[in-house]
Design a protein around this motif. Structure first.
Motif, PDB file in Angstrom:
ATOM      1  N   LEU A   1     114.673  70.501 -36.305  1.00  0.00           N
ATOM      2  CA  LEU A   1     115.417  71.714 -35.961  1.00  0.00           C
ATOM      3  C   LEU A   1     115.620  72.608 -37.182  1.00  0.00           C
ATOM      4  CD1 LEU A   1     118.231  70.502 -33.515  1.00  0.00           C
ATOM      5  CD2 LEU A   1     116.340  72.043 -32.994  1.00  0.00           C
ATOM      6  N   VAL A   2     115.929  71.999 -38.316  1.00  0.00           N
ATOM      7  CA  VAL A   2     116.121  72.769 -39.547  1.00  0.00           C
ATOM      8  C   VAL A   2     114.815  73.426 -39.972  1.00  0.00           C
ATOM      9  CG1 VAL A   2     116.695  72.609 -42.005  1.00  0.00           C
ATOM     10  CG2 VAL A   2     118.053  71.348 -40.317  1.00  0.00           C
ATOM     11  N   PHE A   3     113.718  72.684 -39.882  1.00  0.00           N
ATOM     12  CA  PHE A   3     112.415  73.196 -40.316  1.00  0.00           C
ATOM     13  C   PHE A   3     111.987  74.409 -39.498  1.00  0.00           C
ATOM     14  CE2 PHE A   3     107.757  73.256 -39.970  1.00  0.00           C
ATOM     15  CZ  PHE A   3     107.418  73.367 -41.307  1.00  0.00           C
ATOM     16  N   TYR A   4     112.223  74.367 -38.196  1.00  0.00           N
ATOM     17  CA  TYR A   4     111.791  75.464 -37.332  1.00  0.00           C
ATOM     18  C   TYR A   4     112.785  76.631 -37.290  1.00  0.00           C
ATOM     19  CZ  TYR A   4     107.958  72.613 -35.574  1.00  0.00           C
ATOM     20  OH  TYR A   4     106.803  71.864 -35.473  1.00  0.00           O
ATOM     21  N   ASN A   5     113.853  76.531 -38.073  1.00  0.00           N
ATOM     22  CA  ASN A   5     114.841  77.617 -38.109  1.00  0.00           C
ATOM     23  C   ASN A   5     115.113  78.057 -39.547  1.00  0.00           C
ATOM     24  OD1 ASN A   5     116.007  77.973 -35.199  1.00  0.00           O
ATOM     25  ND2 ASN A   5     115.902  75.761 -35.495  1.00  0.00           N
ATOM     26  N   GLN A   6     114.045  78.104 -40.339  1.00  0.00           N
ATOM     27  CA  GLN A   6     114.186  78.484 -41.741  1.00  0.00           C
ATOM     28  C   GLN A   6     114.579  79.946 -41.928  1.00  0.00           C
ATOM     29  OE1 GLN A   6     113.925  76.612 -44.912  1.00  0.00           O
ATOM     30  NE2 GLN A   6     114.632  75.338 -43.233  1.00  0.00           N
ATOM     31  N   LYS A   7     114.378  80.766 -40.911  1.00  0.00           N
ATOM     32  CA  LYS A   7     114.772  82.173 -41.044  1.00  0.00           C
ATOM     33  C   LYS A   7     116.272  82.309 -41.243  1.00  0.00           C
ATOM     34  CE  LYS A   7     114.590  82.781 -35.989  1.00  0.00           C
ATOM     35  NZ  LYS A   7     113.740  81.608 -35.667  1.00  0.00           N
ATOM     36  N   PHE A   8     117.026  81.349 -40.711  1.00  0.00           N
ATOM     37  CA  PHE A   8     118.479  81.392 -40.904  1.00  0.00           C
ATOM     38  C   PHE A   8     118.860  80.932 -42.310  1.00  0.00           C
ATOM     39  CE2 PHE A   8     117.974  80.378 -36.257  1.00  0.00           C
ATOM     40  CZ  PHE A   8     118.138  81.699 -35.847  1.00  0.00           C
ATOM     41  N   ALA A   9     118.057  80.045 -42.884  1.00  0.00           N
ATOM     42  CA  ALA A   9     118.282  79.646 -44.282  1.00  0.00           C
ATOM     43  C   ALA A   9     118.086  80.847 -45.204  1.00  0.00           C
ATOM     44  CB  ALA A   9     117.345  78.510 -44.666  1.00  0.00           C
ATOM     45  N   ILE A  10     117.127  81.704 -44.856  1.00  0.00           N
ATOM     46  CA  ILE A  10     116.889  82.922 -45.651  1.00  0.00           C
ATOM     47  C   ILE A  10     118.093  83.858 -45.553  1.00  0.00           C
ATOM     48  CG2 ILE A  10     115.439  84.977 -45.873  1.00  0.00           C
ATOM     49  CD1 ILE A  10     113.098  83.271 -44.871  1.00  0.00           C
ATOM     50  N   ILE A  11     118.680  83.957 -44.359  1.00  0.00           N
ATOM     51  CA  ILE A  11     119.874  84.791 -44.185  1.00  0.00           C
ATOM     52  C   ILE A  11     121.024  84.243 -45.030  1.00  0.00           C
ATOM     53  CG2 ILE A  11     121.635  85.523 -42.530  1.00  0.00           C
ATOM     54  CD1 ILE A  11     119.452  85.581 -40.391  1.00  0.00           C
ATOM     55  N   LEU A  12     121.209  82.926 -45.000  1.00  0.00           N
ATOM     56  CA  LEU A  12     122.271  82.304 -45.793  1.00  0.00           C
ATOM     57  C   LEU A  12     122.025  82.502 -47.287  1.00  0.00           C
ATOM     58  CD1 LEU A  12     122.699  78.909 -43.873  1.00  0.00           C
ATOM     59  CD2 LEU A  12     124.022  81.002 -43.602  1.00  0.00           C
TER      60      LEU A  12
END
Length: 310
Positions: free
Chosen positions: A31-42
């Motif tokens: 789940l974390v791997f496929y939602n890296q765009k949110f890591a970029i926002i953070l």
């Protein structure tokens, strides 16, 4: 024979728990791997807040040594006399930095409550992982999550207050002792208990937010109470997953510090390498935070499903 049969059953149960934990960690990492765009926002938010804090200091340094030979000399050898002069010359400006820092901390807490709502909303419904869904979840759960954060801060303050009291007790008990071992053991136990209770408060806080989002509950106090009961009932599984993710985060920090020891301090362009490594560490920590949320959502939904089936 009865003893052997009992041992076999316990062994299979242990294997089942290990297998479940492994599957939860794998699914959470996916789940974390496929939602890296949110890591970029953070990461972008962290970078922006960092700039807010560093720009005033950078401006003062530019005025002071931006067009001076002292800047080149400082890149080779640090001058403490210059530092004392700098602190004295800009004492008024520097005295405003703590106020700015406190303001940034408050903004950071508010934004983290917002982002936590978005992440948990996305992890609760993996197919709805668009940016608009992330921000919708943040808006929907922000106020409820902020209440959880406020209550958690109260408990953190109590824990640190007790920690400080035991520190004073240690100083009074062992001030005249000729042996270092009793004081060392007491301080080590005190520190371990501090980390343990911080972890417990963090788990209760996280699962209270997960419960509020998954069940769409409005009652924060009830959610905290139910999350505490849920953790106590499933302590082995929850603590095992939480500890595994925490150790993974600690391993990344240790690796960064070890690598940092081998990076030369000069020439100055090695600072760029240090900066890149720091950003990698920040992104890694943000991913660990996302990993906590993803595993907690999966584990909560999985264990609650088992309770319903039972």
């Amino acid at each position: 024979m009865v003893f052997l049969a009992s041992e076999c059953v316990n062994d299979f149960r242990k294997r089942g728990v290990v297998l479940k934990i492994k599957e939860i960690l794998t699914e959470g990492a996916r789940l974390v791997f496929y939602n890296q765009k949110f890591a970029i926002i953070l990461w972008g938010t962290n970078a922006l807040l960092s700039l807010v804090l560093t720009i005033p200091i950078y401006a003062l340094l530019t005025v002071n040594i931006g067009h001076s030979l002292i800047g080149k000399l400082l890149s080779q050898n640090f001058d403490y006399v210059w530092l004392i002069q700098f602190l004295h010359k800009y004492s008024t400006e520097l005295s405003q930095i703590p106020i700015l820092l406190y303001g940034v901390i408050v903004i950071y807490i508010l934004l983290n409550a917002f982002y936590a709502g978005g992440l948990i909303a996305v992890f609760n419904h993996p197919k709805k992982n668009h940016v608009i869904d992330f921000f919708y979840g943040g808006v929907k759960y922000w106020f409820r999550f902020l209440k959880v954060v406020a209550i958690s801060l109260i408990f953190y303050a109590i824990v640190f207050f007790i920690y400080e009291l035991f520190g004073r007790l240690s100083s009074s008990l062992f001030s005249n002792s000729t042996s270092y071992y009793p004081d060392f053991i007491f301080r080590l136990t005190r520190y371990v208990l501090l980390i343990f209770f911080i972890g417990i408060i963090s788990m209760i806080s996280d699962y209270a937010r997960v419960l509020l989002a998954v069940t769409n509950n409005q009652n924060v106090l009830k959610a905290i109470l139910n999350s505490t009961k849920f953790i106590l009932k499933n302590f082995n599984e929850i603590f095992s997953v939480f500890l595994t993710v925490a150790l993974l985060g600690a391993a990344g920090v240790i690796l960064y510090n070890v690598v940092g020891l081998f990076i030369p301090k000069s020439p100055i362009y090695f600072l760029l390498l240090t900066f890149i490594l720091q950003q990698i560490l920040i992104i890694f920590r943000l991913n660990i935070r996302m990993f906590f949320f993803s595993t907690e959502v999966i584990l909560y939904k999985d264990l609650k499903a088992e309770m319903i089936n039972d």
